[in-house]
Design an enzyme around this catalytic site. Structure first.
Site, PDB file in Angstrom:
ATOM      1  N   GLU A   1      10.124  -5.387 -10.518  1.00 24.72           N
ATOM      2  CA  GLU A   1       9.748  -6.800 -10.462  1.00 24.72           C
ATOM      3  C   GLU A   1       8.259  -6.990 -10.731  1.00 24.72           C
ATOM      4  O   GLU A   1       7.859  -7.883 -11.457  1.00 24.72           O
ATOM      5  CB  GLU A   1      10.038  -7.369  -9.071  1.00 24.72           C
ATOM      6  CG  GLU A   1      11.468  -7.249  -8.624  1.00 24.72           C
ATOM      7  CD  GLU A   1      11.546  -7.442  -7.127  1.00 24.72           C
ATOM      8  OE1 GLU A   1      12.085  -8.482  -6.726  1.00 24.72           O
ATOM      9  OE2 GLU A   1      11.077  -6.574  -6.372  1.00 24.72           O
TER      10      GLU A   1
ATOM     11  N   ASN B   1       0.803  -1.207   0.000  1.00 28.46           N
ATOM     12  CA  ASN B   1       0.000   0.000   0.000  1.00 28.46           C
ATOM     13  C   ASN B   1       0.843   1.268   0.000  1.00 28.46           C
ATOM     14  O   ASN B   1       0.445   2.284  -0.571  1.00 28.46           O
ATOM     15  CB  ASN B   1      -0.946  -0.013   1.205  1.00 28.46           C
ATOM     16  CG  ASN B   1      -2.014  -1.089   1.060  1.00 28.46           C
ATOM     17  OD1 ASN B   1      -2.584  -1.269  -0.003  1.00 28.46           O
ATOM     18  ND2 ASN B   1      -2.266  -1.826   2.135  1.00 28.46           N
TER      19      ASN B   1
ATOM     20  N   ILE C   1      10.949  -3.650   7.732  1.00 23.80           N
ATOM     21  CA  ILE C   1      10.351  -3.888   9.041  1.00 23.80           C
ATOM     22  C   ILE C   1      10.884  -2.883  10.043  1.00 23.80           C
ATOM     23  O   ILE C   1      10.123  -2.298  10.821  1.00 23.80           O
ATOM     24  CB  ILE C   1      10.622  -5.334   9.493  1.00 23.80           C
ATOM     25  CG1 ILE C   1       9.823  -6.300   8.615  1.00 23.80           C
ATOM     26  CG2 ILE C   1      10.264  -5.529  10.971  1.00 23.80           C
ATOM     27  CD1 ILE C   1      10.158  -7.755   8.814  1.00 23.80           C
TER      28      ILE C   1
ATOM     29  N   LYS D   1       2.096  -1.981  15.547  1.00 25.99           N
ATOM     30  CA  LYS D   1       1.311  -2.578  16.630  1.00 25.99           C
ATOM     31  C   LYS D   1       0.695  -1.517  17.542  1.00 25.99           C
ATOM     32  O   LYS D   1       0.776  -1.590  18.763  1.00 25.99           O
ATOM     33  CB  LYS D   1       2.172  -3.543  17.455  1.00 25.99           C
ATOM     34  CG  LYS D   1       2.667  -4.758  16.691  1.00 25.99           C
ATOM     35  CD  LYS D   1       1.528  -5.704  16.339  1.00 25.99           C
ATOM     36  CE  LYS D   1       2.047  -6.973  15.659  1.00 25.99           C
ATOM     37  NZ  LYS D   1       0.946  -7.868  15.250  1.00 25.99           N
TER      38      LYS D   1
END
Length: 503
Positions: free
Chosen positions: A295, A273, A365, A409
């Site tokens: 890709e 996104n 991450i 989170k």
């Protein structure tokens, strides 16, 4: 019952059979090369039939596992189905299936995470062992064994060349309008006989529109009529829009400084996104006549092609939502003039990436204050998906961006940490880090300069004071002052999260 309308070779038409019959030709203990790249162009019937066969064998108390090699991630009908019946011994080079991930992280499945540009050559070199069977989806089987690829190319050329036996799935769902959109290059050679690949622009066509195959190796043809796993993209959230805005502002500044041409350089982007938000921002930007060498062609990039902002896009696979796939099929004659799909050994080739001067934009991450990036592991030891092609592009790009929201989170995790818990991209390959908070241009900066900038520009305000405190104390207490760290605290943020649920 199928009619073989897309199997034009009269000899091969005699090899049409059911998925169950084809799956019965795959024994336990072998390596199987499956087509597919980010949920596009993967076999959809044979893996399910094979999973049922494996489950029945296990019920009888018989061992049955195979090695599964692909281009990249596939879908629940392949990865998910085989993982669910504990049918995969070794998986490579990239996966994103929840069941597959769970088994890998539980130690029940081996997994090799490989740079996508390395896979084909590692197979040719013999580094990964023997490839026994290939199961490859195509849109049609033409006379003489030529194959019309479907919505991805991936490693299919290598699988067809290297496998002892081949099972073809002919999927009637992809449009035959794909014919002419592929460019399969057969000029790669093993060392020391390699020659330069003659590609100098994303639009160059250097190969053939078809996959070549020795018809004598084809042991089965299975007909299907099923869509790809359509990717679900949610509308860009505020964080994604802010990240996109920072990148477009930066690119505009680079053009003004004379470090980029007005139409930029070829774009590469990972899937997701945030990437789609960047392309949505580019649609509203002043940039024109853009190109892409990437890709995966996803919704945002297809939208740029459709509106004329993107004059040409080179990829190895389509990764489209249901709505974007419908647009693609409706306008495929126009898109065929502006899109090419190549093998991933070409789409991800480091030499070509360096030659074309790619602007690479990939997700991560977490990043640490010195610019090292973790793009694969949660809390240091649990795989998420894999490195994919991000390393191919990051190390060789003209500009290399890594992007993420500053926290995860619900604010329990900071995505900017003192030291990453796993390193995929070292500080040497990371040029620009972007969060919704801001953008840190790390080019030409020494480690301590990078740390100050990453904390100031990219960290969330909730975590910024703790990062500043860590860095100040590291400057005083670290035995080495080039890249100051407090080794007994560097990973304490991750340890604290594992113990308390908060960093």
């Amino acid at each position: 019952m199928s009619d073989g309308a897309r199997v034009l070779d009269p000899v091969l038409k005699g090899k049409i059979m059911s998925a169950e019959e084809a799956a019965a030709l795959i024994p336990s203990g072998i390596n199987v090369g499956m087509s597919g790249f980010t949920g596009a162009g993967y076999p959809k019937a044979v893996p399910l039939a094979l999973a049922r066969r494996i489950a029945a064998a296990h019920e009888r108390g018989e061992p049955f596992k195979i090695g599964v090699w692909t281009g990249a991630s596939t879908a629940p009908e392949l990865d998910g189905a085989l993982a669910k019946v504990d049918g995969i011994e070794m998986r490579l080079p990239y996966q994103s299936d929840p069941t597959c991930r769970e088994r890998i992280n539980a130690g029940q499945m081996d997994y090799i995470d490989i740079h996508l540009s390395h896979v084909a050559q590692f197979v040719w070199f013999g580094f990964l062992g023997h490839l026994h069977v290939a199961v490859v989806e195509v849109a049609a089987v033409l006379e003489g064994g030529r194959l019309l690829p479907s919505t991805s190319v991936g490693n299919n050329k290598t699988w067809l060349d290297q496998a002892d036996k081949i099972i073809i799935e002919v999927n009637r769902h992809p449009s035959l309008g794909l014919e002419g959109m592929h460019d399969v290059y057969y000029g790669t050679r093993l060392p020391p006989h390699r020659q330069p690949i003659p590609l100098t622009h994303p639009s160059d066509r250097i190969g053939t529109p078809y996959l070549e195959c020795d018809p004598s190796k084809i042991i089965a043809i299975v007909e299907t009529d099923q869509p790809d796993r359509n990717t679900v993209f949610t509308p860009p959230d505020e964080n994604s829009r802010l990240i996109a805005g920072h990148i477009i502002e930066f690119l505009t500044h680079e053009v003004k400084k004379g470090r980029l041409p007005e139409n930029l350089l070829p774009l590469q982007s990972g899937v997701g996104n945030v990437a789609n938000a960047v392309f949505a921002g580019l649609k509203e930007s002043p940039f024109e006549n853009l190109t892409a060498y990437t890709e995966v062609l996803q919704d945002g990039m297809l939208d740029l092609v459709a509106c004329g902002k993107l004059s040409f896009a080179s990829a190895t696979a389509l990764s489209l939502s249901h709505e974007a796939a419908a647009t693609f099929n409706a306008k495929i004659d126009d898109f065929r003039k502006k899109i090419v799909l190549r093998p991933q050994e070409i789409s991800n080739h480091p030499e070509i990436i360096r030659r074309l001067g790619i602007i690479a934009m990939n997700g991560m991450i977490e990043a640490d204050i010195y610019g090292n990036v973790n793009s694969t592991h949660i809390m240091g030891s649990s795989i998420m998906n894999g490195i994919g092609g991000s390393g191919d592009f990051a190390r060789n790009a003209y500009l290399s961006f890594f992007m993420t929201p500053s926290q995860a989170k619900g604010g329990a995790i900071s995505c900017i940490v003192p030291m990453v818990s796993h390193v995929d991209h070292t500080e040497h390959d990371v040029q620009v880090i972007v969060t919704e908070q801001g953008l840190a241009d790390l080019r030409g900066l020494a480690p301590k300069q990078r740390a100050k900038l990453v904390i100031e520009k990219c960290a969330h305000p909730h975590f910024r004071p703790a990062l500043e405190d860590y860095y100040r104390r590291a400057l005083r207490e670290s035995p080495g002052r080039h890249t100051p760290h407090l080794l007994d605290e560097a990973l304490s943020w991750h340890s604290r999260y594992l113990k308390t649920g908060m960093m």
